[in-house]
Scaffold this motif. Structure first.
Motif, PDB file in Angstrom:
ATOM      1  N   GLY A   9      44.851  47.775  31.937  1.00 26.18           N
ATOM      2  CA  GLY A   9      44.897  47.260  30.570  1.00 26.18           C
ATOM      3  C   GLY A   9      43.878  46.161  30.366  1.00 26.18           C
ATOM      4  N   ILE A  10      43.691  45.775  29.119  1.00 30.92           N
ATOM      5  CA  ILE A  10      42.749  44.693  28.815  1.00 30.92           C
ATOM      6  C   ILE A  10      43.215  43.400  29.513  1.00 30.92           C
ATOM      7  N   GLY A  11      42.267  42.731  30.148  1.00 31.22           N
ATOM      8  CA  GLY A  11      42.590  41.484  30.846  1.00 31.22           C
ATOM      9  C   GLY A  11      43.203  41.684  32.222  1.00 31.22           C
ATOM     10  N   SER A  12      43.317  42.940  32.656  1.00 27.00           N
ATOM     11  CA  SER A  12      43.935  43.195  33.965  1.00 27.00           C
ATOM     12  C   SER A  12      43.027  42.768  35.115  1.00 27.00           C
ATOM     13  N   GLY A  13      41.716  42.813  34.844  1.00 24.74           N
ATOM     14  CA  GLY A  13      40.744  42.553  35.908  1.00 24.74           C
ATOM     15  C   GLY A  13      40.012  43.819  36.313  1.00 24.74           C
ATOM     16  N   LYS A  14      40.121  44.857  35.499  1.00 27.08           N
ATOM     17  CA  LYS A  14      39.479  46.135  35.829  1.00 27.08           C
ATOM     18  C   LYS A  14      37.968  45.968  36.011  1.00 27.08           C
ATOM     19  N   SER A  15      37.329  45.235  35.096  1.00 28.32           N
ATOM     20  CA  SER A  15      35.875  45.055  35.204  1.00 28.32           C
ATOM     21  C   SER A  15      35.518  44.287  36.474  1.00 28.32           C
ATOM     22  N   THR A  16      36.347  43.330  36.822  1.00 33.74           N
ATOM     23  CA  THR A  16      36.111  42.536  38.026  1.00 33.74           C
ATOM     24  C   THR A  16      36.206  43.438  39.256  1.00 33.74           C
ATOM     25  N   ASP A 143      41.830  31.932  28.225  1.00 36.52           N
ATOM     26  CA  ASP A 143      41.166  30.846  28.958  1.00 36.52           C
ATOM     27  C   ASP A 143      39.754  31.226  29.409  1.00 36.52           C
ATOM     28  N   GLN A 144      39.577  32.480  29.823  1.00 34.16           N
ATOM     29  CA  GLN A 144      38.308  32.826  30.472  1.00 34.16           C
ATOM     30  C   GLN A 144      37.400  33.689  29.619  1.00 34.16           C
ATOM     31  N   ARG A 145      37.965  34.406  28.672  1.00 38.74           N
ATOM     32  CA  ARG A 145      37.104  35.247  27.847  1.00 38.74           C
ATOM     33  C   ARG A 145      37.053  34.754  26.407  1.00 38.74           C
ATOM     34  N   GLY A 146      37.727  33.641  26.134  1.00 42.38           N
ATOM     35  CA  GLY A 146      37.612  32.998  24.818  1.00 42.38           C
ATOM     36  C   GLY A 146      38.242  33.781  23.673  1.00 42.38           C
ATOM     37  N   GLY A 177      47.330  37.509  41.632  1.00 42.80           N
ATOM     38  CA  GLY A 177      46.957  36.389  42.494  1.00 42.80           C
ATOM     39  C   GLY A 177      45.571  35.855  42.155  1.00 42.80           C
ATOM     40  N   ASP A 178      45.012  35.067  43.065  1.00 39.63           N
ATOM     41  CA  ASP A 178      43.687  34.490  42.795  1.00 39.63           C
ATOM     42  C   ASP A 178      42.580  35.484  43.191  1.00 39.63           C
ATOM     43  N   LEU A 179      41.332  35.054  43.004  1.00 40.43           N
ATOM     44  CA  LEU A 179      40.225  35.977  43.261  1.00 40.43           C
ATOM     45  C   LEU A 179      40.109  36.327  44.747  1.00 40.43           C
ATOM     46  N   ALA A 181      42.637  36.754  46.763  1.00 41.54           N
ATOM     47  CA  ALA A 181      43.640  37.803  46.991  1.00 41.54           C
ATOM     48  C   ALA A 181      43.127  39.139  46.462  1.00 41.54           C
ATOM     49  N   LEU A 182      42.436  39.080  45.332  1.00 41.94           N
ATOM     50  CA  LEU A 182      41.884  40.312  44.755  1.00 41.94           C
ATOM     51  C   LEU A 182      40.812  40.889  45.688  1.00 41.94           C
ATOM     52  N   THR A 183      39.966  40.013  46.196  1.00 37.57           N
ATOM     53  CA  THR A 183      38.891  40.452  47.091  1.00 37.57           C
ATOM     54  C   THR A 183      39.455  41.140  48.329  1.00 37.57           C
TER      55      THR A 183
END
Ligand code: ADP
Length: 198
Positions: A9-16, A143-146, A177-179, A181-183
């Motif tokens: 979903g939007i904001g899930s972190g898919k692009s990241t 917070d991060q994408r305005g 979690g944080d980045l 944890a994602l990594t």
């Protein structure tokens, strides 16, 4: 080629996650980018959109006024269906073309597609869903994408519910979690994807 789908979903972190997979060697077929490219100045898709929704959706410089189209289709399901009818066939053709270009390679090809759960695709070796608590997604979008909170919530309310998207997953990336944890999860996922070819 190992063809896998990536959604969230939007904001899930898919692009990241998509960027992290690219860094590890994946080929990314980016459905949103393809849609944007197909709607470029002077394109047949853009012309057909203007015929359906009015020439005001094209700015003076020939580019698409995305917000104008969004405001038309947001509250009008028939208009949204018409938009999809114009954009989707061309998009599917281009997605297929990009996938086919890697068919005879050993590459991991990631189809990055926000609407994958709604449009399941045959032949995927895995379907990766990036999952997040919706409240955290709102917070990151603000917070991060305005984005405004109301906009974030309105967009999310239009989406497929979290549980339904998760039900389509063969692999879940938990992005609560944080980045770091994602990594770690993406490293593990990458190992699993490359093992699929073994
Ligand atoms: P999507 O593509 O699913 O809409 P993004 O990948 O753009 O989501 O992520 C939304 C925002 O949250 C971005 O600003 C991104 O940098 C940030 N973000 C993603 N994952 C994390 C995380 N684990 N911790 C902190 N911020 C994150």
């Amino acid at each position: 080629m190992i063809l896998v789908g990536l959604t969230g979903g939007i904001g899930s972190g898919k692009s990241t996650v998509s960027s992290m997979l690219a860094e590890r060697g994946a080929v990314i077929v980016d459905a949103d980018q393809i849609a944007r490219d197909l709607q470029g100045p002077g394109s047949p898709v853009l012309e057909r959109m203007a015929e359906r929704f009015g020439s005001h959706i094209i700015r003076d410089d020939g580019t698409l006024d995305r917000a104008a189209v969004a405001s038309i289709v947001f509250e009008d399901d028939a208009a949204l269906a018409d938009l999809n009818g114009i954009v989707h066939p061309a998009m599917q053709d281009e997605i297929q073309r990009q996938i086919d270009a890697h068919r005879d390679t050993g590459r991991v090809v990631v189809l990055d597609f926000p609407l994958l759960s709604e449009n399941p695709r045959k032949g995927l070796a895995a379907t990766i869903v990036v999952d997040i608590d919706p409240e955290l997604a709102v917070r990151r979008l603000v917070d991060q994408r305005g984005m405004s909170e109301s906009d974030a919530r309105a967009r999310m309310s239009k989406q497929t519910p979290r549980e339904e998207r998760l039900a389509t997953a063969t692999h879940v990336v938990d992005n609560n979690g944080d980045l770091a944890a994602l990594t770690r999860q993406v490293d593990d996922l990458w190992q699993q994807l490359t093992d699929l070819s073994a």
